[in-house]
Structures are given as structure tokens and as C-alpha cells.
Design a protein around this motif. Structure first.
Motif, mmCIF file in Angstrom:
data_model
loop_
_atom_site.group_PDB
_atom_site.id
_atom_site.type_symbol
_atom_site.label_atom_id
_atom_site.label_comp_id
_atom_site.label_asym_id
_atom_site.label_seq_id
_atom_site.Cartn_x
_atom_site.Cartn_y
_atom_site.Cartn_z
ATOM 1 N N ALA A 186 0.830 -1.202 0.000
ATOM 2 C CA ALA A 186 0.000 0.000 0.000
ATOM 3 C C ALA A 186 0.866 1.254 0.000
ATOM 4 N N TYR A 187 1.987 1.220 0.724
ATOM 5 C CA TYR A 187 2.927 2.352 0.699
ATOM 6 C C TYR A 187 3.431 2.584 -0.720
ATOM 7 N N ARG A 188 3.871 1.514 -1.382
ATOM 8 C CA ARG A 188 4.398 1.637 -2.745
ATOM 9 C C ARG A 188 3.329 2.167 -3.703
ATOM 10 N N GLU A 189 2.144 1.574 -3.644
ATOM 11 C CA GLU A 189 1.083 1.970 -4.568
ATOM 12 C C GLU A 189 0.678 3.424 -4.356
ATOM 13 N N ARG A 190 0.573 3.837 -3.094
ATOM 14 C CA ARG A 190 0.215 5.229 -2.825
ATOM 15 C C ARG A 190 1.328 6.165 -3.293
ATOM 16 N N MET A 191 2.581 5.772 -3.103
ATOM 17 C CA MET A 191 3.688 6.625 -3.533
ATOM 18 C C MET A 191 3.706 6.761 -5.050
#
Length: 482
Positions: free
Chosen positions: A175-180
């Protein structure tokens, strides 16, 4: 770790200003050559690793002596509660190790219970980071590793098997990667204005909708958070006696000044705290100073807070506006040096540790407390102490991982990961961070491995504290959990 500027966040902003988006992406990919994503899995403490109990004792040296045993007792209760108080231990493990050099303003203690539902100034319920006592600029992965490990430890406490635990941690990093990746394509002002309000939280969850039980529990959590306002805090912490509202004694957790000291010293302490409030007000914008003056201070108390913060000086102040039904409760909490300070060169750039906390909170949070400010006072011992001041409770909703199913904890992990990405993108370079994290699951798998290894280390450190208490090296007071 070395950086050229005394203010790494400013240095990063200046670097972004000079680079094209393609150059920013190349900068992120170049960090992979220094620290491959697979290398983030490693945790191998040296044979001569520091004594974790000695580190805790050093932290406690300048705290209120009679409160320090409460901290140790709370940390003894479980590996997870130990972890909550062990941000300094983890910083000492991460700080000397190689890092990506991709800098953002860090929470410094990004465990899962420091992500909460909060009230925005517009009275919307939003999901955000709540605690900034340790905030400083640093490598983005330190926050992500702290979050990942907290999820692994919480999942162990629930008895989840290894595969489920790893899936929960990977979900947060994914989720961190996708949001970034999304933030990397947004305009600068759009990133700054981004919030995770209740209407948008669903967009941060996986495409498959959560089941009815999860929707029901989420709805209850949102409704409960809206009740946790100043009025609720006043109802719990105070009572009206002889026509005057005052704090209810619950020593040692809440000790009104009238019970803490005899008349003479108490009057001196009251004067000191009134001076603290007056000078704190000067850190607020003029219109909020006017708002604050509409409240009359009617009582003060010492309060024990959190786990890692126990023993720091913390005061609560009760103010009354129009009448007893128009209350305000402020918390003035001592701000010491961040546990990250020995490992980054930005520890002294703000001059005041309270200001450091406020700066970090304003930089990372999408919706801050309108009465958040800072102050420095000189105590009776002649020492200068820094404080930050905020409302004690304003629509705060805290997670209860001890009752979460694997599916619920994974969904919560994803929301935490996405929220952390938004917070980092406000100060760091989302294009470089997205380029480093990539579109595949390499970082997800690596941090799941790291979290498993560091959770083992945390359990060993928890046992070391238990042995120190058993041997009489440190004292752990009996008190109710908080």
C-alpha cells in the motif's frame, strides 16, 4: 550516515527543485545500487551489540524518578508494549547501518498504534499519524521498518501463523508503494492538500470489498472516535465539587497539583505553569491566541502518558469558556532529544525540542491541531526544558489489534502504509521514493523478512528487561495499564 546539509528536508527540497522528473526517478533508482531492495531484509546485529536495558536506563536518567518504574512495568506486559517503548533501541540498531539516503521527515516511532482517526480543523474525521515525539528527517525506510515490525509483533500476539503475518506486513508495504506511485504523478499542491478522510479510506483498501463484519466494525470505530472529544475527556477526567470543576485524582497516573505538593511549593509550580501557558500562546497565530484567552484556567494536574513517554514531565490544564459545559483540556508534554538525533545531523536545527515536534507534525500531518504550539521554561532545578502543547483529545480513535482478525489487521496495515506514504511525500521526493520502491513486490518481501527478524530481536530485548527487573537492576511499579 552523512548528508551535506544541516537540514536534510530542505536539502531534499532544493535538490528536487533542480531536477527534472526523469532525473528524480533516476536518483531513486540509483539508491537501489547502494542499497538493493532485497538488502532491506537483513538484520544482523553485531556480536558486541549494545545492552538494551542500559539504553533504557540512560533515557530514564532525566525523567521523574518516581514515574520511571511505571514505564518498565508497562513495557514488561508484552513484547508489543515493550516495542512501543523501545523506539530508541530500534533507532540504535538502524542508525549505524547503511541506508538509502532518500530523505523525508520521519515520524520516528511509526508503530501501528500511532496511526489514528483524528479531527481536522474543519471537523472532518481523518486517518493520520498521531505521535511525533521522535520526529526528524531521515531515510524513509526507517519509518517503514518500524511500522512493518509493529505489525509482525501484533500478529504474533494474536497467534497468527507465519504466512498470515507475512501477508499482513507485505500488505502495508504494498500500500505504501502503490500510494507513492500515485503521489509521484500528482502536483505539488495536490500532495500537500491530500487527506485520508473517511470517504477516501475505502479507496486505499484492496479492490475486493471487506466483509460485512469488517464494515460493521469500521462503522462502530468511526462513530466511537467522534465521541472521544474534549467533552468526553472532561467527563472522564474531571468532576464538579463545591461548584468548581476539577481533575479527579488517580495517582500516580493523574495527580492534581493540590495533591502533588504542599501549599508553598504548589503555588510556585502553579506560577511556573501559568508562565508556560502564557509563553506557549506566543507560538500560536494571533487569532488563536485570542481564542485561547477566552478560556480561564481552573485546574492543573500531572499526567502519566503512553509507554515510551512515561517519566517525562506532562501536565494537563483544564480551561473553562462560557461555563462548565464549555471546556478545554490542554496537554503540555516535555519534548526531549529525538532518539534519531545521534544518527542524523538535523537534531539541533530547531533550537527547541518542542518546536521540533511541532514542525514535524505540521509537515507530516494533513490536519493538525489548531492549538498546537511549543515553549521553553526553566524549572526549579535551573534546567531549561522544552514542551509542546496540544489539545488532550479531539476525536481520536485508536486501533485495537488485539481483537482484529487476520483480514481486519491486513486491511488496517494497508491504510497505515498508504497514510505513511502520503506523510513522507509532503517532505520527501515522491518521484524518487516511488522509483526506489518500484512496481514489483521486492520491497514488500524484504521488509516482511526484516520484520520477522527484528520481532525476534524485540522478544529477546523484552526478556532482557524482565531479567533486569527480576535481578533487581531496575524497578517496575505495579499500576494499571494506560
Amino acid at each position: 550516515m552523512r548528508h551535506d546539509s544541516q537540514d536534510p528536508v530542505l536539502a531534499e527540497a532544493l535538490a528536487v527543485e533542480r531536477r527534472s522528473p526523469a532525473e528524480r526517478a533516476a536518483h531513486g533508482k540509483a539508491a537501489r545500487r547502494r542499497i538493493p531492495r532485497s538488502a532491506q531484509a537483513r538484520f544482523a546485529p553485531p556480536a558486541g551489540r549494545f545492552d538494551p536495558v542500559a539504553l533504557l536506563e540512560r533515557q530514564s536518567a532525566d525523567r521523574v524518578p518516581e514515574l520511571v518504574p511505571i514505564r518498565y512495568r508497562r513495557m514488561l506486559e508484552s513484547p508489543f508494549r515493550f516495542y512501543r517503548g523501545a523506539a530508541g533501541i530500534m533507532a540504535a540498531d538502524l542508525g549505524p547501518a547503511p541506508d538509502t539516503g532518500l530523505i523525508a521527515q520521519l515520524c520516528g516511532d511509526a508503530h501501528l498504534l500511532n496511526f489514528r482517526l483524528l479531527a481536522s480543523p474543519e471537523r472532518h474525521l481523518v486517518f493520520d499519524i498521531n505521535d511525533f515525539d521522535e520526529t526528524l528527517p531521515g531515510p524513509f525506510e526507517w519509518d517503514l521498518k518500524r511500522l512493518a515490525t509493529s505489525l509482525e509483533i501484533a500478529a504474533r500476539a494474536r497467534g497468527f501463523e507465519a504466512a498470515r503475518r507475512a501477508a499482513i506486513v507485505r500488505g502495508a508495504v504494498e500500500a505504501y508503494r502503490e500510494r507513492m506511485q500515485l503521489l509521484a504523478g500528482m502536483g505539488t499542491l495536490d500532495i500537500w492538500y491530500a487527506q485520508d478522510d473517511t470517504a477516501q479510506l475505502e479507496q486505499l483498501l484492496p479492490k475486493d470489498r471487506p466483509d460485512k463484519d469488517i464494515r460493521k466494525r469500521t462503522g462502530k470505530a468511526l462513530a466511537k472516535a467522534r465521541t472521544r472529544d474534549t467533552a468526553q475527556a472532561v467527563g472522564k477526567l474531571t468532576r464538579v465539587a463545591d461548584g468548581r470543576r476539577a481533575f479527579v485524582p488517580d495517582p500516580p497516573l493523574i495527580t492534581p497539583l493540590r495533591d502533588l505538593l504542599p501549599d508553598g511549593p504548589r503555588a510556585d509550580l502553579e506560577d511556573l505553569l501559568h508562565g508556560l501557558l502564557h509563553r506557549y500562546a506566543e507560538s500560536l497565530p494571533a487569532e488563536r491566541q485570542l481564542l485561547l484567552r477566552r478560556f480561564q484556567v481552573v485546574d492543573m494536574a500531572r499526567k502519566v502518558v503512553g509507554v515510551g513517554s512515561v517519566g517525562t514531565r506532562c501536565w494537563v490544564v483544564l480551561g473553562i469558556g462560557r461555563d462548565d459545559e464549555d471546556p478545554l483540556v490542554l496537554q503540555a508534554k516535555e519534548a526531549g532529544r529525538s532518539v534519531l538525533a545521534p544518527y542524523v545531523p538535523a537534531g539541533g536545527t530547531h533550537g527547541n525540542q518542542g518546536r521540533r515536534v511541532v514542525y514535524g507534525q505540521r509537515l507530516m500531518q494533513s490536519a493538525g491541531d489548531i492549538l498546537l504550539g511549543w515553549v521553553r521554561v526553566t524549572g526549579f532545578d535551573g534546567k531549561r526544558r522544552d514542551f509542546y502543547v496540544r489539545q488532550l483529545r479531539d476525536w481520536k480513535g485508536i486501533a485495537r489489534p488485539e481483537s482484529m482478525s487476520p483480514t481486519m489487521l491486513r486491511l488496517f496495515a494497508r491504510v497505515c502504509g498508504a497514510s505513511l506514504a502520503r506523510a513522507h511525500a509532503r517532505s520527501g521526493d515522491p518521484v524518487a521514493l516511488a522509483a526506489y520502491a518500484g512496481g514489483g513486490d521486492s520491497l514488500d518481501r524484504a521488509l516482511a523478512e526484516f520484520a520477522e527478524a527484528y520481532a525476534d530481536r524485540n522478544e529477546a530485548d523484552h526478556r532482557a528487561l524482565a531479567a533486569a527487573v527480576s535481578d533487581g537492576r531496575v524497578s517496575a511499579a505495579e499500576t494499571s495499564p494506560g
